[in-house]
Scaffold this motif. Structure first.
Motif, mmCIF file in Angstrom:
data_model
loop_
_atom_site.group_PDB
_atom_site.id
_atom_site.type_symbol
_atom_site.label_atom_id
_atom_site.label_comp_id
_atom_site.label_asym_id
_atom_site.label_seq_id
_atom_site.Cartn_x
_atom_site.Cartn_y
_atom_site.Cartn_z
ATOM 1 N N THR A 167 -11.858 -27.011 22.597
ATOM 2 C CA THR A 167 -11.185 -26.303 21.621
ATOM 3 C C THR A 167 -11.672 -25.492 20.385
ATOM 4 N N ILE A 168 -10.835 -24.249 20.032
ATOM 5 C CA ILE A 168 -11.491 -23.571 19.319
ATOM 6 C C ILE A 168 -10.789 -23.516 18.380
ATOM 7 N N LEU A 169 -9.280 -23.307 18.003
ATOM 8 C CA LEU A 169 -8.975 -23.394 16.774
ATOM 9 C C LEU A 169 -7.345 -24.464 17.068
ATOM 10 N N ILE A 170 -6.896 -24.773 15.777
ATOM 11 C CA ILE A 170 -6.075 -25.904 15.602
ATOM 12 C C ILE A 170 -5.717 -24.614 14.429
ATOM 13 N N THR A 171 -4.258 -25.549 14.652
ATOM 14 C CA THR A 171 -3.470 -24.066 13.810
ATOM 15 C C THR A 171 -2.082 -24.660 13.713
ATOM 16 N N VAL A 172 -2.035 -25.775 11.924
ATOM 17 C CA VAL A 172 -0.660 -26.364 11.966
ATOM 18 C C VAL A 172 -0.275 -25.519 10.264
ATOM 19 N N MET A 173 0.480 -25.648 9.956
ATOM 20 C CA MET A 173 1.776 -24.689 9.469
ATOM 21 C C MET A 173 1.222 -25.513 7.960
ATOM 22 N N HIS A 174 1.550 -24.958 6.187
ATOM 23 C CA HIS A 174 1.801 -25.903 5.396
ATOM 24 C C HIS A 174 2.734 -26.396 5.441
ATOM 25 N N GLY A 175 3.804 -25.903 5.469
ATOM 26 C CA GLY A 175 4.850 -26.348 4.915
ATOM 27 C C GLY A 175 5.694 -25.319 5.755
ATOM 28 N N ASN A 176 7.080 -26.357 6.314
ATOM 29 C CA ASN A 176 7.458 -25.594 7.776
ATOM 30 C C ASN A 176 9.022 -24.788 6.802
ATOM 31 N N ASN A 177 10.162 -23.789 7.225
ATOM 32 C CA ASN A 177 10.487 -22.993 6.533
ATOM 33 C C ASN A 177 11.765 -23.277 7.055
ATOM 34 N N GLU A 178 12.040 -24.070 7.979
ATOM 35 C CA GLU A 178 13.208 -24.696 7.947
ATOM 36 C C GLU A 178 13.963 -26.098 7.613
ATOM 37 N N ILE A 179 13.169 -26.883 7.478
ATOM 38 C CA ILE A 179 13.460 -28.128 7.240
ATOM 39 C C ILE A 179 12.665 -28.930 5.853
ATOM 40 N N GLY A 180 11.614 -28.152 4.930
ATOM 41 C CA GLY A 180 10.487 -27.797 4.127
ATOM 42 C C GLY A 180 9.468 -28.991 4.380
ATOM 43 N N THR A 181 9.128 -29.657 5.051
ATOM 44 C CA THR A 181 8.141 -30.474 6.107
ATOM 45 C C THR A 181 7.007 -30.150 5.504
ATOM 46 N N ILE B 101 20.434 -35.442 5.811
ATOM 47 C CA ILE B 101 19.530 -34.483 5.632
ATOM 48 C C ILE B 101 18.802 -34.236 7.049
ATOM 49 N N ASN B 102 17.786 -32.791 6.830
ATOM 50 C CA ASN B 102 16.748 -32.662 7.787
ATOM 51 C C ASN B 102 15.304 -32.750 6.899
ATOM 52 N N GLY B 103 14.098 -32.995 7.471
ATOM 53 C CA GLY B 103 12.476 -32.822 6.731
ATOM 54 C C GLY B 103 12.916 -34.131 5.897
ATOM 55 N N HIS B 104 11.390 -34.006 5.464
ATOM 56 C CA HIS B 104 10.662 -35.298 5.029
ATOM 57 C C HIS B 104 12.046 -35.686 3.272
ATOM 58 N N PRO B 105 11.689 -37.174 3.172
ATOM 59 C CA PRO B 105 12.804 -37.270 1.923
ATOM 60 C C PRO B 105 11.598 -36.737 0.836
ATOM 61 N N ILE B 106 10.767 -37.212 1.202
ATOM 62 C CA ILE B 106 9.476 -36.317 -0.362
ATOM 63 C C ILE B 106 8.658 -35.908 -0.119
ATOM 64 N N ARG B 107 7.722 -35.502 1.337
ATOM 65 C CA ARG B 107 6.781 -34.721 1.431
ATOM 66 C C ARG B 107 7.252 -33.011 1.878
ATOM 67 N N ARG B 108 8.111 -32.561 0.609
ATOM 68 C CA ARG B 108 9.033 -31.597 1.386
ATOM 69 C C ARG B 108 8.864 -30.440 -0.124
ATOM 70 N N LEU B 109 8.742 -28.989 0.583
ATOM 71 C CA LEU B 109 8.910 -27.779 0.060
ATOM 72 C C LEU B 109 9.898 -28.331 -1.620
ATOM 73 N N PRO B 110 9.848 -27.656 -3.028
ATOM 74 C CA PRO B 110 10.613 -27.959 -3.490
ATOM 75 C C PRO B 110 11.613 -27.814 -3.919
ATOM 76 N N ASN B 111 11.986 -26.698 -3.084
ATOM 77 C CA ASN B 111 13.250 -25.404 -3.191
ATOM 78 C C ASN B 111 14.438 -25.838 -2.275
ATOM 79 N N ASN B 112 13.663 -26.378 -0.992
ATOM 80 C CA ASN B 112 14.179 -26.649 0.480
ATOM 81 C C ASN B 112 15.338 -28.051 0.325
ATOM 82 N N ALA B 113 16.458 -27.606 0.908
ATOM 83 C CA ALA B 113 17.616 -28.728 1.278
ATOM 84 C C ALA B 113 18.198 -28.043 3.012
ATOM 85 N N ASN B 114 18.164 -29.183 3.687
ATOM 86 C CA ASN B 114 18.342 -28.695 4.907
ATOM 87 C C ASN B 114 19.424 -29.347 5.614
#
Lengths: 129, 392
Positions: B143-157, B286-299
């Motif tokens: 393993t040389i690289l791990i890439t995991v996003m900070h905030g998801n663009n669709e569901i805001g998690t 509602i899709n995405g995490h109830p608390i750990r989510r981008l402040p502006n995202n509702a899906n």
């Protein structure tokens, strides 16, 4: 024609004011096409008297183009004979709407299939004793 | 009807702030020098770029020399993932990512797979969270690289980036996060997040389009994507986008000032929107995490209807949103993110993403809540999937 999103004004008119939406009670035939997994399902019910489609309704789960093609196909075949209705191709539905974006042409195919399926159902029912 | 348009698609892009436009104008007009030129014109441009770089670096607790300006988030993701993979290919060929990344990451990983790298796409739970234990288990001596996003663009998690970063460090694996959706919206400290590399884009925080950054921690070897001149310490050749970079710097200034207040204001409006829609419309989730989510995202997913019909109907009311599904492009495959969190396919087709912004008001949200039930009702009345009696 003026564009709203990917669609022309005629498509949007049929999306906004769909003709013949709903379902017939005691239809002569009912047919469906598509499936919800693909994001489109159309259901067409018809009432036939003397080989003529006297009434027709549709119900559609799908995108704007799916709703508009359903609406248009019902308008095109209402009061037509079964043979005339069977001659209506998906291309004719798309053309009557002033054209569809290429990725939405499959919606017109579904409209044609749902209509044929309803007519097949009518034929099956007729064949019954 | 002459109603004020309501823009609820800030995850796609944000309006450029007037302050940003003002800051950029001199560099589109009189101050046109090439930042690499040695004469006074060039020096003036260079000073502006370095001022912006310094401000942006301090905003994320990085050093100025760790910031490479790019053309945006997609380029940053490509540069970092390909650049790390190439620079470490003698040490291994394995990359770990999640199944809900932006296409800029997923497609880049897919490309590398065709080049002989192997890629693990980690699953997420029903809220969209990557389990750090899964990351740990997926690591091999290749393993040389791990890439995991900070905030998801669709569901805001918002992913547990710092925990994944700790694991990456323990194993000596480079760690990248795509922070395009979080940068300027939630606090970012590259040391706290324990990232080696990070991607961000200016236009998601009221900056101009066509400019982004790649954060590369000191000591992290990376092969450039663009070869040519000596710009950006030979990590990215190309004449610097001086007006864009200046605008990015100004946008980051504004974010630094407003982020905390805006985050709580927008998340309160967002909660009102989600709760209101859930209360007013049956068969909605509602899709995405109830608390750990981008402040502006509702899906949300609205059963028995298809997202594009909802989007077009809202558009007719002057309300701009996005479908959670890919239906607008191909109409067949629903969103990979909604599939990954286990939303049934037919429900995924009926999903909408509302993303709020600095310009969103309480009245905007109330208007959405007034029109949305009627729109869903009308489409459900036409839908063969709607169960009789299940609909209000």
């Amino acid at each position: 024609m003026r564009q709203t999103g990917p669609y022309n004004e005629k498509v949007m008119d049929h999306f906004r004011n769909p003709r013949n939406a709903g379902e017939l009670e005691n239809p002569s035939g009912i047919g469906t096409a598509g499936n919800p997994v693909c994001g489109d399902i159309m259901e067409i019910s018809i009432r036939i008297e003397d080989e003529v489609i006297k009434d027709i309704r549709f119900r559609t789960f799908g995108c704007g183009a799916a709703i508009a093609t359903s609406s248009m196909v019902t308008e095109l075949v209402k009061n037509k004979t079964i043979d005339e209705a069977l001659a209506v191709s998906n291309r004719a539905v798309a053309e009557a709407l002033g054209g569809l974006p290429p990725v939405k042409m499959h919606c017109s195919v579904l409209a044609e299939e749902a209509l044929r399926s309803a007519i097949d159902d009518f034929r099956r029912r007729q064949g019954k004793p | 009807m002459n109603m004020k348009p309501i823009y609820l698609d800030h995850a796609a892009t944000t309006p450029t702030a007037p302050e940003v436009v003002q800051a950029m104008l001199p560099y589109l007009e009189g101050t046109y020098g090439n930042a690499s030129s040695l004469h006074s014109f060039g020096r003036e441009a260079k000073t502006a770029v370095e001022t912006a770089r310094g401000r942006i670096a301090s905003f994320m607790n990085a050093r100025p020399e760790e910031i490479v300006f790019t053309s945006g988030g997609t380029e940053s993701d490509n540069f970092i993932i390909k650049g790390i993979a190439l620079s470490r290919k003698d040490r291994g060929n394995h990359i770990i990512t999640s199944s809900i990344e932006h296409h800029a990451v997923l497609e880049t990983c897919g490309f590398l797979r065709k080049q002989g790298f192997s890629v693990s796409f980690l699953p997420v739970d029903s809220n969209g969270l990557v389990n750090p234990d899964d990351v740990k288990k997926a690591i091999t001596n290749k393993t040389i690289l791990i890439t995991v996003m900070h905030g998801n663009n669709e569901i805001g998690t918002i992913e547990p980036v710092a925990e994944i970063g700790s694991i990456a460090r323990e194993h000596g694996v480079a760690f990248h996060t795509d922070a395009v959706q979080t940068f300027g919206h939630v606090p970012i400290d590259v040391d706290e997040l324990k990232v080696d590399c990070l991607s961000a884009s200016a236009h998601k925080l009221h900056g101009p389009k066509g400019v982004g950054l790649a954060y590369i921690r000191t000591g992290t070897k990376i092969t450039p994507l663009l070869h040519g001149g000596d710009q950006e310490k030979r990590r990215r050749a190309s004449t610097l986008n001086v007006p864009g970079i200046v605008g990015f710097g100004r946008a980051v200034d504004l974010a630094g000032t407003e982020m905390h207040a805006e985050s709580s204001r927008q998340s309160a409006l967002r909660d009102r929107l989600m709760e209101g829609l859930l209360a007013e419309i049956n068969d909605t989730r509602i899709n995405g995490h109830p608390i750990r989510r981008l402040p502006n995202n509702a899906n949300l997913s609205f059963a028995f209807v298809e997202g594009e019909g909802l989007l077009l109907s809202l558009d007719m009311e002057g309300i701009a949103v996005s479908t959670g599904s890919a239906c607008t492009s191909s109409s067949l495959e629903p969103s990979h993110v909604l599939s990954a969190i286990g939303v049934p396919v037919e429900l995924a087709h009926g999903s909408l993403r509302f993303t709020l912004g600095r310009d969103t008001t309480r009245e905007d949200i109330e208007r959405v809540l007034r029109v949305m039930p009627g729109i869903v009702h009308r489409l459900r009345a036409m839908s063969p999937l709607a169960r009789k009696g299940a609909i209000s």
